[in-house]
Design a protein around this motif. Structure first.
Motif, PDB file in Angstrom:
ATOM      1  N   LEU B 209     -20.897  27.574 -15.138  1.00 26.68           N
ATOM      2  CA  LEU B 209     -20.890  27.858 -16.539  1.00 26.68           C
ATOM      3  C   LEU B 209     -22.147  27.060 -17.342  1.00 26.68           C
ATOM      4  CD1 LEU B 209     -19.626  29.238 -19.024  1.00 26.68           C
ATOM      5  CD2 LEU B 209     -18.194  27.301 -19.264  1.00 26.68           C
ATOM      6  N   GLY B 210     -22.243  25.785 -16.651  1.00 27.62           N
ATOM      7  CA  GLY B 210     -23.337  24.945 -17.431  1.00 27.62           C
ATOM      8  C   GLY B 210     -24.573  25.394 -17.029  1.00 27.62           C
ATOM      9  N   VAL B 221     -16.650  34.877 -13.480  1.00 37.73           N
ATOM     10  CA  VAL B 221     -15.942  33.667 -13.963  1.00 37.73           C
ATOM     11  C   VAL B 221     -15.338  33.553 -15.205  1.00 37.73           C
ATOM     12  CG1 VAL B 221     -16.358  31.126 -14.705  1.00 37.73           C
ATOM     13  CG2 VAL B 221     -17.675  32.075 -12.757  1.00 37.73           C
ATOM     14  N   PRO B 222     -13.975  33.265 -15.500  1.00 35.13           N
ATOM     15  CA  PRO B 222     -13.457  33.568 -16.772  1.00 35.13           C
ATOM     16  C   PRO B 222     -13.913  32.475 -17.751  1.00 35.13           C
ATOM     17  CG  PRO B 222     -11.876  32.427 -15.338  1.00 35.13           C
ATOM     18  CD  PRO B 222     -13.226  32.825 -14.444  1.00 35.13           C
ATOM     19  N   ILE B 223     -15.109  32.949 -18.320  1.00 32.70           N
ATOM     20  CA  ILE B 223     -15.839  31.654 -19.063  1.00 32.70           C
ATOM     21  C   ILE B 223     -15.124  31.008 -20.285  1.00 32.70           C
ATOM     22  CG2 ILE B 223     -18.297  32.101 -18.321  1.00 32.70           C
ATOM     23  CD1 ILE B 223     -18.462  33.720 -20.601  1.00 32.70           C
ATOM     24  N   TRP B 224     -14.320  32.204 -20.981  1.00 32.02           N
ATOM     25  CA  TRP B 224     -13.668  31.605 -22.179  1.00 32.02           C
ATOM     26  C   TRP B 224     -12.684  30.518 -21.729  1.00 32.02           C
ATOM     27  CZ3 TRP B 224     -13.248  35.491 -26.304  1.00 32.02           C
ATOM     28  CH2 TRP B 224     -14.333  36.066 -26.893  1.00 32.02           C
ATOM     29  N   ARG B 225     -11.925  30.999 -20.703  1.00 30.47           N
ATOM     30  CA  ARG B 225     -10.799  29.984 -20.247  1.00 30.47           C
ATOM     31  C   ARG B 225     -11.296  28.522 -19.529  1.00 30.47           C
ATOM     32  NH1 ARG B 225      -7.219  32.947 -16.095  1.00 30.47           N
ATOM     33  NH2 ARG B 225      -8.355  31.968 -14.464  1.00 30.47           N
ATOM     34  N   VAL B 226     -12.493  28.931 -18.920  1.00 30.69           N
ATOM     35  CA  VAL B 226     -12.880  27.525 -18.274  1.00 30.69           C
ATOM     36  C   VAL B 226     -13.445  26.692 -19.377  1.00 30.69           C
ATOM     37  CG1 VAL B 226     -15.025  26.707 -16.988  1.00 30.69           C
ATOM     38  CG2 VAL B 226     -13.571  28.626 -15.986  1.00 30.69           C
ATOM     39  N   ARG B 227     -14.197  27.324 -20.303  1.00 26.45           N
ATOM     40  CA  ARG B 227     -14.750  26.531 -21.468  1.00 26.45           C
ATOM     41  C   ARG B 227     -13.759  25.901 -22.111  1.00 26.45           C
ATOM     42  NH1 ARG B 227     -19.086  29.138 -24.057  1.00 26.45           N
ATOM     43  NH2 ARG B 227     -20.199  28.322 -22.307  1.00 26.45           N
ATOM     44  N   THR B 228     -12.577  26.466 -22.564  1.00 31.15           N
ATOM     45  CA  THR B 228     -11.618  25.739 -23.123  1.00 31.15           C
ATOM     46  C   THR B 228     -11.031  24.713 -22.580  1.00 31.15           C
ATOM     47  OG1 THR B 228     -11.221  28.170 -24.267  1.00 31.15           O
ATOM     48  CG2 THR B 228      -9.437  26.354 -24.279  1.00 31.15           C
ATOM     49  N   LEU B 229     -10.740  25.091 -21.157  1.00 34.81           N
ATOM     50  CA  LEU B 229     -10.139  24.061 -20.170  1.00 34.81           C
ATOM     51  C   LEU B 229     -10.988  22.833 -20.084  1.00 34.81           C
ATOM     52  CD1 LEU B 229      -8.603  25.914 -17.295  1.00 34.81           C
ATOM     53  CD2 LEU B 229      -7.464  24.349 -18.672  1.00 34.81           C
ATOM     54  N   THR B 230     -12.282  22.823 -20.299  1.00 37.81           N
ATOM     55  CA  THR B 230     -13.020  21.584 -20.255  1.00 37.81           C
ATOM     56  C   THR B 230     -12.672  20.697 -21.456  1.00 37.81           C
ATOM     57  OG1 THR B 230     -14.860  22.446 -21.314  1.00 37.81           O
ATOM     58  CG2 THR B 230     -14.932  22.756 -18.809  1.00 37.81           C
ATOM     59  N   TYR B 231     -12.495  21.360 -22.561  1.00 39.16           N
ATOM     60  CA  TYR B 231     -12.145  20.734 -23.601  1.00 39.16           C
ATOM     61  C   TYR B 231     -10.658  20.094 -23.603  1.00 39.16           C
ATOM     62  CZ  TYR B 231     -16.540  21.816 -25.838  1.00 39.16           C
ATOM     63  OH  TYR B 231     -17.725  22.192 -26.242  1.00 39.16           O
ATOM     64  N   ILE B 232      -9.752  20.797 -23.129  1.00 34.65           N
ATOM     65  CA  ILE B 232      -8.552  20.423 -22.869  1.00 34.65           C
ATOM     66  C   ILE B 232      -8.654  19.163 -21.913  1.00 34.65           C
ATOM     67  CG2 ILE B 232      -6.104  20.985 -21.872  1.00 34.65           C
ATOM     68  CD1 ILE B 232      -6.816  23.815 -22.947  1.00 34.65           C
ATOM     69  N   ILE B 233      -9.222  19.214 -20.944  1.00 37.08           N
ATOM     70  CA  ILE B 233      -9.387  18.175 -19.937  1.00 37.08           C
ATOM     71  C   ILE B 233      -9.868  16.929 -20.658  1.00 37.08           C
ATOM     72  CG2 ILE B 233     -10.637  17.286 -17.802  1.00 37.08           C
ATOM     73  CD1 ILE B 233     -10.613  19.814 -16.438  1.00 37.08           C
TER      74      ILE B 233
END
Ligand code: ATP
Ligand code: ATP
Ligand code: MG
Ligand code: MG
Lengths: 292, 332, 506, 332
Positions: B209-210, B221-233
């Protein structure tokens, strides 16, 4: 015989006028004391926030200091770390903001923030009696909170009404802006409590620009030399000030050093109360060489 | 024939890559030597342990930031988020009143839950609002910070229950086999972070993604989910950092965590993660956090820098450390 | 001494790997000199050396008989040597005109003269046979248009040597023809043209001399007379290449796998319907901008679209590529650099990205399995990399395409949509890819091939749907497949004739 | 026939681009309406003039930041640079002693020269050291800030000469035809900035550099010079901002310019310039700076937000303003 003593000093970094004054006085006093007491070493360290101050305290104690003179960012935060240090047998002097557990501090040079608010409020009650004031707060901290709540408490029941209060971060620019907005919002303001001299200077520029005649005076605080000079010179807008000398750190340092070099035990509380500075006593508070 | 060429080539290359990943460590070593020269007390075990221990908060937060940044995002709200989380955690502990393990566990749960929720909020606004993360997290930074100020009514939120404080204290001050808990905590967080970033599909997706969002999208790649997850992490890391932070000072103030975002990002960048995304170096980040704390420590230990100039020297050291790293790369 | 540019014993190594060894080449004014070779043979590397982008490790360059070293591409340009890159090198945030004149803006009173630049841009683009808006941002152009802009940019400076690195790979025959026109004009002006292409027919048509590279070595340089494409292919690959297209598998059935009805992609495609059957290879033809890419991006959920899609008779709607993949449909983008591969990551990471689930053991990625898959991919798709730890961006252009194919095939899809499958791929590999596509169909999968190469559609597909201006213009059945029938439908000239064909076979 | 299709497409697109550049203005208008609803005093000429006037510093600095960011860089040091420049300027004026125009001009020259030099330093370290601009300017931020504190010995640097102050005061408080000088200054700076960015080769090169450094290099753009120049422009803009700033309060303190970098970057991003570089919108930036100041103004004028929560509301408004902008884009 040579007595070798190290005093560590931990104070907030010079991030605004008053703390800048504290740093200046600490450094100056350190030099003087080192000259006066042979064998004395004074180490001055500044920190930008509470957690860093706790770090700096760790670092100072790891250098084996005999005494610590601390002006805490926040007494709640530092109570625990100071207790640890005390346990190791270090002599502890606290300045301005007393720890939650008074047993920790050997010497307490107390500034009195609630009193600072009360003295200011009393001045308004005595001189204005009736009217609307606006308040500029500092940075959200315990110091600010104690000053403002006690100010308001002391006004209760008088004819004075607080129209508005906003944070201006002990910063001239922010105070200037907030005051401009107050002036736009409130057609009639009788006086301003700027609660700090840095902010008072910003406030006065805003008033001068707006050419408003309704405001009778601006009360700052902390005794910045420029402001004390104005009081001394009888400036109409600045009839008074409330002292809160950054030099309290010098007092603390002096007393702490004396504890080691004179035989008299110096433990206890030394209160430097907030005092009202008026034209009559202003010259006692005027130090033209201080940077603050 | 081609085969043999293949292998040796791979060998050499891997070495190169390692040099690059190593350079933060080299900067670290240079700093340690400098520190030792400046003050002999610097090299004492207790001093070094102290320094590493207190770098724990930033290191843990920066591990989260590594995910966000490697995924092409940015989170400026971590400092305020930490303050808010600490504040709410302490209020929870105070309101429970009892001084037992259960209360503590609940408080911790609340902290992690809240910070994860804050991260989720950041993530959702960034992904669904499609606004620059800089603006979103600057906004939430203001929001979180104000909420602490409001909760503290402009003052301080302090742990009232003495028993609880004593129960909780060891989490910062205790140690196993001489290794303080915060160090263990941040090593574990870093190890888990490295495992996730380097060894799971999700980690791969973050890096993809990056590197190039379009390629990631076209690769399923489920980019929305991945991006949101990085913020959750990132949020969860802030929560963990708070768990280690609260027992140290036992209170949260409106100034808690001020500028931590800047420190976390700095640690990440010193560690070799590019701000534009696509690369993530967890261990570099951890070293970066330690470097920052070391520089501050050396400043306190050294005696020939005027108090007014500490900031200048600190800034210069960081720039020089980066230049050293750079020349290490190029020398190779 | 009548060579403009001469290379003597040029070698180039990246690290320990030598990709060019001892190449000599001389270029005469007024000739078109083709350089051909397999993917990874070193053609692009040689061009980059000749045009000053990278220095050779060994050997020397001579300009008009004088030895010369270029400090960089700008220096080479100032000596009249320009290169049209194989990859698109344009600043995508700038407009077409701004890109064309980047670094050499026309100024008036110290300020940029946008009007003049716009006019010149329009003029040169018209000469190239296209009507790209000079004020359009490059990021909004299709790849073909970007390639044209890149060519226009190269032709803008005064030049003695122009090198084209696979200029036609992304162009359709019509644009290619305008380009050849320009090349011929350049030749008549005494300019030396270097020309790289995998389309050997083009080489035959346009070149005067041909140089063949294989594995970084110079094989031969010959005049074009008597050199037929078949012989070129043999020289390149080192073996006989008599048959390019495989037998069309007889597996095309009546069993419909995918039905698309009234598909619309706002702004690009309207009202498209077609059916895809098991075991068939369905071609999609049309000019650039016909909307084929957008149609299929819409179908697999990469673009907002509406319409009915039925898979195995059941209505489906994909919100993103992941859902389409889960349903067994993969789409391989024509834009391998922008949308296909992570150029900054290594081959392994690229290969497994879409099919990571297949490489996870427990919750972790099995690096060993990835390595094995990479080995297989390198073998199966003949990816020419002399080092397996290269970044994808360091692969030669054709090998990137192969890597992309390998990556998507790991998903083991039922329906494969390949957009420009052999763009920039050498003839030997083309043959491999065609065989591969045929084998997919033979296994009972369905394949959609979007291609601007008529020959490819004709040689490979069972049926060809032709699109024009975002709509289906018609369909050509196997028996009627010919360049003419496709071109008629694609361009809409001879309306009656096109309608006839469409009516006859729809 | 194809011809017409293509043409209409192009037309449509151009319109879209305009909408995108317009969207900050729309956010501005929405805010003004909101402000007017909240407090009728908001719409008075004097209030609006005040707000726009005091947005001048940030606007001027942000114009410079637009160059840096469009070129793919970042400058975190602007706030400290402003403080340092203001400090040195005042010290120069104090030491000259005389209260005439010549002194003032000299002081101004010193200010511009110093800030340009600071910018040059940033630029050189970034380009030649090849370090992330984030780290470099974070370092110089510390350095500049410390130098002010050191010059002020922790206190305040104030203009001593009364005549000089009175002479200089109108530069902030004066006006021509009712338009305060600071507004004129920032309009001029923005106009010149726009001219440079949009109408010169240099401006073109800046954007190309931010868009794709490789392409810029191949195209013969002197990337090192261009990059360094963006930082110098940033420095000069800081200098100009200081010229307008000093007459307002006539002093520089250790808190002068604190967080201006964040505000400048925010203004730039609100204005539609992407942080990753390659796009620069000068007028958007100026509007962004005004928006920031407006939001703060509305907060003070409104009566229903507790002072504790001002930051939260402010953060929320900025996020919402961006969402509004976004939906404007997408609605098209
Ligand atoms: N920067 C680099 N580092 C390492 N190897 C490289 C680099 N650039 C190219 N190569 C290698 O050099 C070889 C030749 O590449 P080149 O791009 O010249 O091939 P080509 O003949 O143009 O192929 P194609 O027809 O596929 O474009 C390839 O094996 C490629 O992987
Ligand atoms: N991102 C974009 N924004 C706006 N317009 C675009 C964009 N991408 C492509 N276009 C335009 O859309 C049209 C269709 O482009 P495209 O070339 O992808 O179609 P296509 O039929 O797939 O052609 P081919 O596959 O032969 O390249 C063209 O006019 C192109 O300029
Ligand atoms: Mg090539
Ligand atoms: Mg296409």
């Amino acid at each position: 015989q040579q007595k070798s003593v190290t005093i560590g000093v931990s104070i907030p970094a010079a991030t605004h006028g008053w703390t800048g004054g504290v740093v200046y006085h600490a450094q100056e006093t350190a030099k003087q004391l080192e000259k006066g007491y042979p064998g004395l070493k004074v180490v001055v360290k500044t920190s930008p926030d509470g957690a860093s101050q706790a770090n700096a305290l760790d670092d100072l104690t790891s250098q084996k200091v005999d005494a610590l003179v601390v002006l805490p960012f926040n007494s709640d935060e530092l109570t625990n770390p100071m207790r640890e240090i005390k346990k190791r047998g270090t002599f502890v002097t606290i300045v301005d903001r007393g720890l939650k557990d008074p047993a920790i501090q050997d010497i307490y040079v107390a500034g009195n923030n609630p009193e600072f608010g009360r003295v200011a409020a009393k001045y308004f009650v005595d001189n204005l009696k009736q009217g609307n004031v606006v308040v500029l707060r500092g940075i959200p901290t315990v110091v600010d909170e104690e000053r403002v709540t006690n100010f308001e408490k002391a006004l209760e029941g008088s004819g004075i009404k607080v129209l508005d209060k906003q944070y201006a971060n002990w910063n001239r620019d922010d105070a200037f802006k907030v005051m401009q907005d107050y002036l736009a919002k409130h057609p009639k303001i009788d006086a301003v409590w700027a609660s700090d001299d840095d902010m008072a200077l910003g406030v006065m520029e805003a008033i001068r620009q707006a050419k408003r005649e309704d405001i009778k005076f601006v009360l700052g605080g902390a005794g910045m030399k420029d402001m004390v000079k104005k009081v001394m010179d009888g400036d109409k807008m600045v009839p008074a000030n409330v002292s809160y000398p950054p030099s309290m750190i010098s007092t603390a340092l002096g007393v702490t050093a004396a504890h080691f070099y004179t035989n008299a035990p110096m433990r206890g509380t030394y209160t430097l109360n907030a005092e009202l500075i008026t034209k009559d006593n202003a010259k006692n508070f005027y130090f033209p060489n201080s940077p603050f | 024939m081609t085969e043999t060429v293949l292998r040796t080539g791979a060998e050499k290359r891997r070495f190169n890559v390692d040099m690059r990943a190593l350079s933060p460590f080299i900067a670290l070593i240079v700093l340690v030597i400098a520190g030792a020269l400046i003050n002999p007390d610097f090299l004492t075990a207790s001093n070094l342990l102290n320094v590493v221990t207190r770098s724990a908060f930033i290191a843990i937060i920066a591990v989260g930031a590594t995910f966000v940044i490697a995924g092409g995002g940015l989170d400026l709200s971590v400092g305020s988020m930490a303050a808010l989380t600490a504040g709410v955690m302490i209020l929870t502990l105070n309101n429970m009143g009892t001084g037992d393990m259960g209360t503590l566990a609940l408080g911790m749960l609340v902290a992690i839950g809240l910070s994860a929720a804050c991260g989720l909020a950041n993530g959702l606004i960034v992904t669904f609002g499609r606004i620059e993360p800089f603006i979103v997290t600057l906004g939430t930074m203001g929001i979180f910070r104000s909420l602490v100020i409001w909760l503290a009514a402009g003052g301080t939120i302090t742990m009232r229950n003495f028993e609880l404080r004593e129960l909780y204290r060891p989490v910062y001050f205790g140690s196993v086999f001489g290794v303080p808990y915060p160090i263990i905590a941040f090593m574990v967080v870093a190890a888990v972070g490295a495992l996730i970033l380097y060894r799971t599909s999700f980690g791969r997706h973050v890096v993809a993604l990056g590197s190039n969002e379009d390629v990631a999208r076209y690769s399923g790649v489920p980019i929305w989910r991945v991006r949101t997850l990085t913020y959750i992490i990132q949020g969860v890391c802030v929560g963990i950092a708070v768990l280690v932070y609260v027992p140290r000072l036992g209170s949260a103030t409106p100034t808690t965590g001020l500028l931590w975002e800047l420190q976390a990002i700095t640690a990440v960048v010193i560690g070799g993660t590019a701000l534009k995304g696509g690369i993530g170096r967890i261990w570099g980040t951890v070293v970066g956090a330690v470097i920052l704390e070391l520089v501050a420590n050396i400043m306190v230990l050294s005696n020939f820098v005027s108090e007014f100039l500490v900031g200048a020297v600190q800034g210069a050291i960081i720039i020089i450390a980066m230049l050293v790293q750079r020349s290490v790369h190029r020398g190779r | 001494m009548d060579s403009v540019l001469r290379a003597e014993n040029i070698s180039k190594s990246f690290g320990p790997i030598e990709v060019l060894s001892g190449i000599s080449l001389d270029l005469r004014p007024g000739e078109v000199h083709a350089v051909i070779g397999e993917n990874g043979a070193g053609k692009s590397t040689l061009m980059r050396i000749l045009s000053g982008h990278i220095p050779p490790t060994k050997g020397s360059l001579h300009l008009n008989g004088q030895p010369i070293t270029f400090s960089g591409p700008v220096d080479a340009e100032s000596h009249g040597i320009v290169l049209v890159h194989q990859e698109i090198l344009l600043a995508s945030d700038l407009t077409v005109a701004q890109n064309l004149f980047l670094g050499r803006e026309i100024r008036r009173f110290g300020f940029v003269d946008d009007k003049a630049m716009r006019e010149k841009t329009r003029a040169i683009l018209t000469e190239l046979g296209t009507h790209i808006d000079p004020d359009r941002q490059v990021s909004r152009l299709s790849i073909a248009d970007r390639q044209l802009v890149q060519i226009a940019r190269a032709l803008l400076v005064p030049h003695k040597v122009v090198a084209f690195d696979e200029p036609t790979a992304v162009l359709t025959p019509i644009e290619a023809e305008s380009l050849f026109e320009i090349i011929r004009k350049l030749r008549s002006q005494g300019v030396a043209v270097l020309y790289i292409s995998h389309r050997l027919n083009e080489v035959k048509a346009v070149a005067d001399r041909v140089t063949v590279l294989r594995d970084g070595r110079h094989i031969t340089t010959q005049g074009i007379e008597g050199l037929e494409p078949l012989e070129m292919a043999r020289l390149m690959v080192g073996r006989d290449m008599s048959k390019l297209y495989p037998e069309k598998p007889a597996t095309a059935s009546d069993q419909t796998l995918l039905t698309v009805r009234d598909m619309a992609v706002p702004g690009f495609v309207e009202n498209v319907s077609f059916a895809l059957r098991r075991g068939e290879i369905l071609g999609f033809g049309g000019l650039i901008g016909a909307g084929r890419t957008e149609l299929f991006e819409g179908i697999v959920g990469l673009r907002p679209s509406h319409g009915t899609i039925a898979l195995d008779g059941k209505d489906v709607h994909f919100r993103d590529a992941r859902e389409a993949m889960a349903a067994g449909i993969v789409y391989l983008s024509e834009d391998r650099k922008g949308k296909g591969l992570l150029l900054q990551q290594n081959l392994r990471i690229n290969l497994s990205l879409a099919a990571l689930d297949k490489f996870t053991k427990g919750s972790f990625i099995d690096g060993g399995a990835e390595e094995i898959a990479l080995d297989r991919a390198i073998k199966d798709f003949d990816i020419r990399t002399r080092r397996r730890d290269l970044l994808a961006g360091q692969l030669s252009g054709g090998n990137q395409q192969k890597l992309l194919l390998a990556k998507m095939m790991l998903l083991e899809p039922r329906i494969v949509i390949i957009d420009e499958p052999t763009r920039g791929v050498d003839i030997g590999t083309k043959e491999q890819i065609y065989r591969f596509i045929a084998s997919l169909a033979a296994e009972g999968r369905a394949v959609v091939v979007i291609s601007s190469e008529m020959q490819e559609l004709i040689g490979l597909c069972h049926r060809v749907v032709v699109m024009r201006n975002g709509r289906v213009a018609g369909e050509v059945a196997q028996a009627d497949l010919s360049e003419d029938s496709i071109v008629y439908l694609a361009t809409g000239v001879h309306e009656e004739r096109a309608a006839e064909i469409a009516a006859g076979h729809a």
